[in-house]
Structure formats: C-alpha cells, structure tokens
Design a protein around this motif. Structure first.
Motif, PDB file in Angstrom:
ATOM      1  N   ILE A  44       0.840  -1.156   0.183  1.00  0.00           N
ATOM      2  CA  ILE A  44       0.122  -0.010   0.144  1.00  0.00           C
ATOM      3  C   ILE A  44       0.864   1.342   0.066  1.00  0.00           C
ATOM      4  O   ILE A  44       0.537   2.217  -0.434  1.00  0.00           O
ATOM      5  N   PHE A  45       2.023   1.174   0.702  1.00  0.00           N
ATOM      6  CA  PHE A  45       2.750   2.443   0.843  1.00  0.00           C
ATOM      7  C   PHE A  45       3.603   2.452  -0.311  1.00  0.00           C
ATOM      8  O   PHE A  45       3.958   3.895  -0.907  1.00  0.00           O
ATOM      9  N   PHE A  46       3.870   1.456  -1.008  1.00  0.00           N
ATOM     10  CA  PHE A  46       4.609   1.392  -2.470  1.00  0.00           C
ATOM     11  C   PHE A  46       3.822   2.051  -3.546  1.00  0.00           C
ATOM     12  O   PHE A  46       4.084   2.942  -4.266  1.00  0.00           O
ATOM     13  N   VAL A  47       2.392   1.558  -3.415  1.00  0.00           N
ATOM     14  CA  VAL A  47       1.641   1.847  -4.713  1.00  0.00           C
ATOM     15  C   VAL A  47       0.895   3.393  -4.434  1.00  0.00           C
ATOM     16  O   VAL A  47       0.994   4.079  -5.361  1.00  0.00           O
ATOM     17  N   PHE A  48       0.576   3.784  -3.183  1.00  0.00           N
ATOM     18  CA  PHE A  48       0.057   5.055  -2.859  1.00  0.00           C
ATOM     19  C   PHE A  48       0.903   5.815  -2.233  1.00  0.00           C
ATOM     20  O   PHE A  48       1.976   5.698  -1.932  1.00  0.00           O
ATOM     21  N   SER A  49       0.584   7.233  -2.368  1.00  0.00           N
ATOM     22  CA  SER A  49       1.275   8.510  -1.615  1.00  0.00           C
ATOM     23  C   SER A  49       1.298   8.035  -0.185  1.00  0.00           C
ATOM     24  O   SER A  49       0.491   7.789   0.330  1.00  0.00           O
ATOM     25  N   HIS A  50       2.421   8.317   0.379  1.00  0.00           N
ATOM     26  CA  HIS A  50       2.542   7.879   2.096  1.00  0.00           C
ATOM     27  C   HIS A  50       1.673   8.853   2.673  1.00  0.00           C
ATOM     28  O   HIS A  50       0.991   8.638   3.624  1.00  0.00           O
ATOM     29  N   TRP A  51       1.473  10.073   2.117  1.00  0.00           N
ATOM     30  CA  TRP A  51       0.705  10.989   3.036  1.00  0.00           C
ATOM     31  C   TRP A  51      -0.656  10.929   2.842  1.00  0.00           C
ATOM     32  O   TRP A  51      -1.584  11.057   3.701  1.00  0.00           O
ATOM     33  N   HIS A  52      -1.116  10.462   1.602  1.00  0.00           N
ATOM     34  CA  HIS A  52      -2.436  10.080   1.068  1.00  0.00           C
ATOM     35  C   HIS A  52      -2.866   8.823   2.262  1.00  0.00           C
ATOM     36  O   HIS A  52      -3.862   8.895   2.635  1.00  0.00           O
ATOM     37  N   VAL A  53      -1.866   8.066   2.399  1.00  0.00           N
ATOM     38  CA  VAL A  53      -2.388   6.658   3.048  1.00  0.00           C
ATOM     39  C   VAL A  53      -2.640   7.214   4.604  1.00  0.00           C
ATOM     40  O   VAL A  53      -3.196   6.446   5.290  1.00  0.00           O
ATOM     41  N   LEU A  54      -1.624   7.826   4.914  1.00  0.00           N
ATOM     42  CA  LEU A  54      -1.596   8.152   6.507  1.00  0.00           C
ATOM     43  C   LEU A  54      -2.649   9.216   7.009  1.00  0.00           C
ATOM     44  O   LEU A  54      -2.786   9.378   8.035  1.00  0.00           O
ATOM     45  N   LYS A  55      -3.460   9.822   5.859  1.00  0.00           N
ATOM     46  CA  LYS A  55      -4.508  10.623   6.349  1.00  0.00           C
ATOM     47  C   LYS A  55      -5.686   9.637   6.686  1.00  0.00           C
ATOM     48  O   LYS A  55      -6.797  10.264   7.375  1.00  0.00           O
ATOM     49  N   ASP A  56      -5.698   8.358   6.266  1.00  0.00           N
ATOM     50  CA  ASP A  56      -6.890   7.733   6.948  1.00  0.00           C
ATOM     51  C   ASP A  56      -6.302   6.883   8.193  1.00  0.00           C
ATOM     52  O   ASP A  56      -5.235   6.386   8.361  1.00  0.00           O
ATOM     53  N   TRP A  57      -7.345   7.250   9.300  1.00  0.00           N
ATOM     54  CA  TRP A  57      -7.079   6.781  10.481  1.00  0.00           C
ATOM     55  C   TRP A  57      -6.951   5.484  10.813  1.00  0.00           C
ATOM     56  O   TRP A  57      -6.398   4.712  11.588  1.00  0.00           O
ATOM     57  N   MET A  58      -7.700   4.541   9.865  1.00  0.00           N
ATOM     58  CA  MET A  58      -7.818   3.136   9.960  1.00  0.00           C
ATOM     59  C   MET A  58      -6.058   2.699   9.510  1.00  0.00           C
ATOM     60  O   MET A  58      -5.685   1.621  10.186  1.00  0.00           O
ATOM     61  N   MET A  59      -5.854   3.309   8.339  1.00  0.00           N
ATOM     62  CA  MET A  59      -4.587   2.740   8.015  1.00  0.00           C
ATOM     63  C   MET A  59      -3.454   3.217   9.159  1.00  0.00           C
ATOM     64  O   MET A  59      -2.195   2.499   9.460  1.00  0.00           O
ATOM     65  N   VAL A  60      -3.518   4.348   9.877  1.00  0.00           N
ATOM     66  CA  VAL A  60      -2.635   4.748  11.035  1.00  0.00           C
ATOM     67  C   VAL A  60      -2.596   3.867  12.032  1.00  0.00           C
ATOM     68  O   VAL A  60      -1.593   3.361  12.568  1.00  0.00           O
ATOM     69  N   LEU A  61      -3.901   3.133  12.146  1.00  0.00           N
ATOM     70  CA  LEU A  61      -4.260   2.217  13.291  1.00  0.00           C
ATOM     71  C   LEU A  61      -3.512   0.994  12.974  1.00  0.00           C
ATOM     72  O   LEU A  61      -2.912   0.111  13.732  1.00  0.00           O
TER      73      LEU A  61
END
Length: 165
Positions: free
Chosen positions: A102-119
């Motif tokens: 997920i981190f390779f395919v999508f932007s790091h900041w875009h992924v970390l905006k989702d609280w479930m991904m941070v969890l």
C-alpha cells in the motif's frame, strides 16, 4: 556656460554558439521510471482487487482464532501452542506485506490521512515490537503487558476490511 557630459554606453551583442549534445527525449532513468510506473500500476490493481481483500479477511479471521487461542492459553498459565504462534506470526508478516504494498503503490501522506491505516501501522509495529522483545528475552520492560494487549487490536482490521468490501 553649462557643459553637459553624456556618458553613452554601447552594448555589444555577443552570440554564443556551439555544437552541444542534444537530448533525444529519452534518458536511462526514463526506462526505470516507466518500469516502476508499470509495476506500480500492476500492484495497484492487485492491492485494490477484491481477491486480496477477501484473502486478507480470511487472514484476519485466522489471526483472530490464533489470538483467542493464545489468550486462552496464557489465561490458563500454559505456554501457547507453537503452531498457533507460528500462524499468528505469518499473519503479521502478511499484514506487513500488505502495508508495504500500500505504501509503495499510494502516496505516503495520502495513506496516512486515513485513521484506520494509521491504526494498522501502529498495530503492525506493536506486533513486530512484541516479537523482538520476546525473542530478546527482555522481561524488565513494564510495557510488555500493554504491548500484548495490542495483539487483540489486530481484530480491528476486520472493520477496515468490511469497510473496503
């Protein structure tokens, strides 16, 4: 009588010419960039596929069973079954692989905006920290009990997968 002095400057136009190497539009990095883009597009299809989501849902359910088995064995003051621990560790490795993709395919900041991904990142990080502490036989850390509790938080991944389906 007034004398006016005018300082007139003249500019000479200079033209530089040369026989420079011209760029043909392709560089060696362009090939690597397009290969990375193709790879990223293929991985994006895999990461966004229903098959991966269903597979990860199965992994979460297996991990939930293993987590319950480990909790029951610890409550009974027994060592957990080795097969259950290994399966749980494989599930953690699969979670790590999924997050890496997920981190390779999508932007790091875009992924970390989702609280479930941070969890998810926190849960996977705590899982790896628990494995490292267990293998290092460090028992003096007072956080070990609270880190083991985060194993139960892996079950929260079910809600993220349900939301995606």
């Amino acid at each position: 009588p007034r004398v006016e002095l005018s300082a007139r400057r003249t500019r000479k136009s200079i033209q530089l010419t040369g026989n420079f190497i011209k760029h043909n539009g392709q560089s060696p990095q362009d090939g690597n960039s397009s290969a990375r883009r193709r790879c990223s597009n293929r991985l994006r299809k895999v990461v966004e596929s229903v098959y991966l989501a269903n597979f990860m849902a199965l992994v979460v359910l297996i991990d939930a069973y293993c987590t319950c088995a480990v909790i029951d064995s610890r409550a009974a003051a027994h060592a957990p079954n080795l097969a259950v621990v290994v399966i749980s560790d494989v599930c953690l490795a699969l979670y790590t692989l999924e997050l890496s993709l997920i981190f390779f395919v999508f932007s790091h900041w875009h992924v970390l905006k989702d609280w479930m991904m941070v969890l998810d990142v926190i849960i996977v990080g705590c899982g790896w920290f628990e494995i490292i502490v267990q293998n290092a036989n460090v028992t003096e850390i007072g956080l070990m009990g609270s880190i083991k509790v985060t194993r139960v938080l892996r079950l929260v991944r079910i809600f993220r997968l349900i939301r995606l389906l």
